[in-house]
Design an enzyme around this catalytic site. Structure first.
Site: not given
Length: 327
Positions: A68, A93, A119, A177
């Site tokens: 990332e 992340f 998410h 999500r």
């Protein structure tokens, strides 16, 4: 005034993350020089749909693997060659692991990079506390030059991604999500620095965003049956916050409840508290995750477990009203 979804449209549920790949493809088709940079999660983030839309778009998609920090630096470099660079990954992340690069490479240099992870929040569900990012809004809104958008549904996620593309400099768009009902009509256009009244009322103001808009509207319906009139404000743009709209509503109703799928520390509630402390000393109750990590479970179960569902908002409204000055 933005147009709200019809009853038929509200019956359709779509995840905000589903807007990412499709909207990037639409922007590219319109001639916007977008590029997509992902960290090996393009199926989940839906960035893969951008790459698959046309062969030439596949050449504008870069999978950096599970790296990332490198993803942010690659996006930064691409932005310096005239591209509008979007990054993917999961929020935990894409913000937490890459915070240093976002701060020192993107924001410090005011680069045209859009941090658009998916998410976020407890809606990640069974993935559990390690993947349920509840601190990202606090991290991103603290960064100089960063704008922060938290769309409530699929149409507003499309609008937020388009707005990010046309807004120079760093932008954070938080997506989830879970599939949620539509609040806005398809094709809605949103503005940076604006909040939107999605339900008018007189007894209390609920300032919410993201999936909590659905919960706030459900709470407002239940409270209406009890004779309590609630105004619901969608603070989709957490930074810069629309102080005028929030203060006007707070002064009108006399008390405020904030609702967010995020830690109560540093998020929407903290931003609204800062505004009210300076401009309108109305009683404030916060509905948010109370300084803890997430937990594995189904989305609806977790909303109840962490007391951020419609029932919790309803209770908070009654507490805020009870704290109104008697004179």
């Amino acid at each position: 005034m933005v147009k709200l979804a019809s009853a038929e449209q509200r019956s359709v549920k779509r995840a905000t993350r589903a807007a990412l790949g499709a909207t990037l493809a639409a922007l590219a088709e319109e001639g916007v020089p977008v590029v997509a940079v992902d960290a090996d999660l393009s199926g989940s983030t839906t960035m893969g749909k951008f790459a698959a839309a046309k062969p030439e778009y596949g050449q504008r998609f870069f999978n950096c693997g599970i790296a990332e920090q490198n993803m942010i630096d690659v996006a930064a470099g691409l932005s310096l060659t005239g591209n509008v660079a979007f990054t993917g990954s999961f929020a935990v992340f894409g913000t937490g692991r890459a915070y240093d690069q976002i701060r020192n490479t993107v924001c410090y240099s005011n680069l045209n990079v859009k941090i658009t992870p998916t998410h976020a929040g407890v809606s990640v569900g069974p993935d559990g506390g390690s993947h349920q990012m509840l601190e990202d809004v606090a991290l991103m809104r603290a960064l100089p030059r960063m704008r922060v958008f938290v769309p409530a549904d699929y149409p507003s996620a499309v609008a937020a991604i388009r707005l990010a593309a046309e807004t120079p400099g760093p932008v954070y768009v938080r997506m989830g999500r879970a599939a949620v009902p539509c609040v806005y009509e398809d094709g809605v256009q949103l503005e940076c620095g604006r909040a939107y009244v999605v339900r008018e009322g007189s007894d209390c103001t609920i300032v919410a965003n993201g999936v909590e808009i659905r919960e706030a509207l459900m709470a407002a319906e239940s409270l209406a049956e009890q004779g309590i009139s609630v105004e619901v404000v969608d603070a989709f743009c957490v930074k810069p916050l629309d102080e005028d709209t929030i203060v006007a509503s707070a002064c009108k109703t006399g008390c405020v409840v904030t609702a967010e799928e995020h830690s109560r520390i540093g998020g929407l509630g903290a931003a609204v508290a800062d505004v009210l402390s300076r401009q309108c000393l109305a009683p404030l109750e916060m509905v948010a995750v109370d300084d803890c990590f997430g937990k594995s479970g189904e989305f609806e179960e977790l909303l109840s477990y962490f007391s951020i569902d419609a029932a919790a908002i309803e209770d908070a409204v009654k507490k805020a009203i009870a704290r109104k000055p008697l004179c």
